[in-house]
Design a protein around this motif. Structure first.
Motif, PDB file in Angstrom:
ATOM      1  N   VAL A 148     -16.168   4.245  -1.454  1.00  0.00           N
ATOM      2  CA  VAL A 148     -17.358   4.900  -0.992  1.00  0.00           C
ATOM      3  C   VAL A 148     -18.565   4.563  -1.949  1.00  0.00           C
ATOM      4  N   ALA A 174      -5.408  -3.609   1.120  1.00  0.00           N
ATOM      5  CA  ALA A 174      -6.639  -3.233   1.250  1.00  0.00           C
ATOM      6  C   ALA A 174      -7.352  -2.115   0.071  1.00  0.00           C
ATOM      7  N   ARG A 229      -2.418   3.534   6.142  1.00  0.00           N
ATOM      8  CA  ARG A 229      -2.622   2.057   6.331  1.00  0.00           C
ATOM      9  C   ARG A 229      -1.369   1.673   7.119  1.00  0.00           C
ATOM     10  N   LYS A 235     -11.600   8.047  -6.078  1.00  0.00           N
ATOM     11  CA  LYS A 235     -10.895   8.945  -5.735  1.00  0.00           C
ATOM     12  C   LYS A 235     -11.202  10.123  -6.637  1.00  0.00           C
ATOM     13  N   VAL A 242     -19.097   3.099   3.652  1.00  0.00           N
ATOM     14  CA  VAL A 242     -17.709   3.020   3.366  1.00  0.00           C
ATOM     15  C   VAL A 242     -17.389   1.585   3.576  1.00  0.00           C
ATOM     16  N   TYR A 283     -13.187  12.553   0.563  1.00  0.00           N
ATOM     17  CA  TYR A 283     -13.005  13.309   1.944  1.00  0.00           C
ATOM     18  C   TYR A 283     -12.172  12.130   2.889  1.00  0.00           C
ATOM     19  N   GLY A 284     -11.910  12.801   4.041  1.00  0.00           N
ATOM     20  CA  GLY A 284     -11.129  12.103   5.187  1.00  0.00           C
ATOM     21  C   GLY A 284     -11.882  12.243   6.564  1.00  0.00           C
ATOM     22  N   GLN A 292     -10.766  11.525   9.261  1.00  0.00           N
ATOM     23  CA  GLN A 292     -10.021  11.624  10.122  1.00  0.00           C
ATOM     24  C   GLN A 292      -9.521  13.146  10.220  1.00  0.00           C
ATOM     25  N   LYS A 297      -8.354  10.326  -1.678  1.00  0.00           N
ATOM     26  CA  LYS A 297      -9.476   9.783  -0.614  1.00  0.00           C
ATOM     27  C   LYS A 297     -10.843   9.397  -1.516  1.00  0.00           C
ATOM     28  N   ALA A 298     -11.042   8.169  -1.255  1.00  0.00           N
ATOM     29  CA  ALA A 298     -12.217   7.685  -1.846  1.00  0.00           C
ATOM     30  C   ALA A 298     -13.347   8.451  -1.279  1.00  0.00           C
ATOM     31  N   SER A 356       0.803  -1.192   0.003  1.00  0.00           N
ATOM     32  CA  SER A 356       0.066   0.125  -0.003  1.00  0.00           C
ATOM     33  C   SER A 356       0.601   1.164   0.000  1.00  0.00           C
ATOM     34  N   ALA A 357       0.489   2.283  -0.663  1.00  0.00           N
ATOM     35  CA  ALA A 357       1.338   3.566  -0.788  1.00  0.00           C
ATOM     36  C   ALA A 357       0.250   4.407   0.319  1.00  0.00           C
ATOM     37  N   SER A 358      -0.703   3.951   0.782  1.00  0.00           N
ATOM     38  CA  SER A 358      -1.428   5.116   1.676  1.00  0.00           C
ATOM     39  C   SER A 358      -0.750   5.133   3.121  1.00  0.00           C
ATOM     40  N   VAL A 394     -11.132   5.151   7.584  1.00  0.00           N
ATOM     41  CA  VAL A 394      -9.717   5.617   7.247  1.00  0.00           C
ATOM     42  C   VAL A 394      -8.839   4.815   6.280  1.00  0.00           C
ATOM     43  N   GLY A 395      -9.130   3.515   6.272  1.00  0.00           N
ATOM     44  CA  GLY A 395      -8.352   2.689   5.126  1.00  0.00           C
ATOM     45  C   GLY A 395      -7.987   1.323   5.685  1.00  0.00           C
ATOM     46  N   PRO A 441       1.297  -1.883  -4.792  1.00  0.00           N
ATOM     47  CA  PRO A 441       0.782  -2.601  -6.120  1.00  0.00           C
ATOM     48  C   PRO A 441       0.320  -1.654  -7.156  1.00  0.00           C
TER      49      PRO A 441
HETATM   50  C1  LIG Z   1     -13.551   7.516   3.163  1.00  0.00           C
HETATM   51  C2  LIG Z   1     -12.053   7.659   3.437  1.00  0.00           C
HETATM   52  C3  LIG Z   1     -10.916   7.292   2.679  1.00  0.00           C
HETATM   53  N1  LIG Z   1      -9.683   7.501   3.103  1.00  0.00           N
HETATM   54  C4  LIG Z   1      -8.552   7.193   2.144  1.00  0.00           C
HETATM   55  C5  LIG Z   1      -8.021   5.573   2.489  1.00  0.00           C
HETATM   56  C6  LIG Z   1      -7.275   5.134   1.288  1.00  0.00           C
HETATM   57  O1  LIG Z   1      -6.149   5.652   1.426  1.00  0.00           O
HETATM   58  C7  LIG Z   1      -8.077   5.954   0.027  1.00  0.00           C
HETATM   59  C8  LIG Z   1      -8.917   4.903  -0.794  1.00  0.00           C
HETATM   60  O2  LIG Z   1      -8.056   4.502  -1.706  1.00  0.00           O
HETATM   61  P1  LIG Z   1      -7.337   3.193  -1.934  1.00  0.00           P
HETATM   62  O3  LIG Z   1      -7.449   2.959  -3.439  1.00  0.00           O
HETATM   63  O4  LIG Z   1      -8.226   2.106  -0.819  1.00  0.00           O
HETATM   64  O5  LIG Z   1      -5.859   3.126  -1.378  1.00  0.00           O
HETATM   65  P2  LIG Z   1      -4.788   4.081  -1.969  1.00  0.00           P
HETATM   66  O6  LIG Z   1      -4.675   4.489  -3.332  1.00  0.00           O
HETATM   67  O7  LIG Z   1      -4.749   5.235  -1.213  1.00  0.00           O
HETATM   68  O8  LIG Z   1      -3.470   3.150  -1.253  1.00  0.00           O
HETATM   69  P3  LIG Z   1      -2.961   1.736  -2.130  1.00  0.00           P
HETATM   70  O9  LIG Z   1      -4.019   1.336  -2.956  1.00  0.00           O
HETATM   71  O10 LIG Z   1      -1.632   1.802  -2.347  1.00  0.00           O
HETATM   72  O11 LIG Z   1      -3.245   0.975  -0.688  1.00  0.00           O
HETATM   73  O12 LIG Z   1      -8.972   6.823   0.869  1.00  0.00           O
HETATM   74  C9  LIG Z   1      -9.444   8.271   4.148  1.00  0.00           C
HETATM   75  O13 LIG Z   1      -8.340   8.527   4.310  1.00  0.00           O
HETATM   76  N2  LIG Z   1     -10.448   8.763   5.098  1.00  0.00           N
HETATM   77  C10 LIG Z   1     -11.728   8.429   4.541  1.00  0.00           C
HETATM   78  O14 LIG Z   1     -12.443   8.836   5.613  1.00  0.00           O
END
Ligand SMILES: Cc1cn([C@H]2C[C@H](O)[C@@H](COP(=O)(O)OP(=O)(O)OP(=O)(O)O)O2)c(=O)[nH]c1=O
Length: 191
Positions: A71, A67, A12, A80, A101, A148-149, A151, A144-145, A7-9, A169-170, A29
């Motif tokens: 949304v 993961a 996570r 996103k 979510v 919004y976030g 957090q 962010k999906a 994951s690049a997040s 949050v993920g 990935p």
């Molecule tokens: C709804 C919501 C999503 N998110 C983020 C979580 C995920 O990082 C992102 C959804 O995209 P993902 O495709 O799940 O993940 P990513 O592209 O960030 O990272 P990777 O595929 O490499 O694991 O949205 C929040 O941080 N807070 C929130 O409230």
């Protein structure tokens, strides 16, 4: 045995650290995340998490954790946003109603796979123009999906939620800990 976070997040990585786990490697990935025609949010989310897990290179004894967070507004997938305009569209759609979510977690060891879909329900207040413009200017919607976030600043828009906060949050930490334990990752061990 190595624990590989696929994951690049940064969220996570932080959520994994919250349960005391530091991955031996982080290998994001690179897969096509476009939904298939007519694909529903939950099967889509589960499919993407699995595809991520198989796209990460690992040895037969290594454990890969991936993961996906999606949304969903009814049958509609809000991914996103590609631009501030798209983020604005999503936030207006989400205002004043409930959405789901979904975070699907996939843990892989060799060909074995352990998966879990964690579904939460989030309710947003209806957003005023000032709130919307302020939020868009913060750039917190980026990457962010749903745009919004929970957090961050958008936490102020959430009047109610049910489910897993860490899932939104993920990475739902309780379910992730169970999957990792099943795959043989040592948890709760004193340093
Ligand atoms: C709804 C919501 C999503 N998110 C983020 C979580 C995920 O990082 C992102 C959804 O995209 P993902 O495709 O799940 O993940 P990513 O592209 O960030 O990272 P990777 O595929 O490499 O694991 O949205 C929040 O941080 N807070 C929130 O409230």
């Amino acid at each position: 045995m190595k624990l590989i976070l696929g994951s690049a997040s940064p969220r996570r990585k932080d959520l994994l650290a919250q349960i005391g786990l530091v991955p031996d490697a982080i290998l994001p990935p690179d897969i096509d995340e476009d939904p298939r025609r007519g694909e529903l949010p939950r099967p889509y989310c589960a499919r993407i998490a699995q595809e991520k897990a198989f796209a990460v290179p690992a040895g037969p004894e290594d454990v890969v954790l991936c993961a996906d967070t999606t949304v969903a507004l009814g049958r509609r997938i809000l991914g996103k946003p590609a631009s501030a305009a798209e983020a604005a569209k999503f936030l207006v759609l989400l205002g004043g109603r409930r959405h789901e979510v979904i975070t699907s977690v996939a843990v892989r060891k060799g060909e074995r796979l352990w998966t879990r879909d964690v579904v939460s329900v989030v309710k947003f207040k209806r957003l005023s123009d000032d709130e919307l413009n302020f939020y868009l200017a913060s750039n917190e919607w980026q990457g962010k999906a749903g745009g919004y976030g929970i957090q961050g600043l958008a936490g102020a828009f959430v009047t109610w939620m049910q489910g897993s906060f860490t899932g939104v949050v993920g990475l739902p930490v309780a379910e992730t800990a169970q999957l990792l334990a099943a795959a043989g990752v040592p948890l709760w061990r004193q340093a």
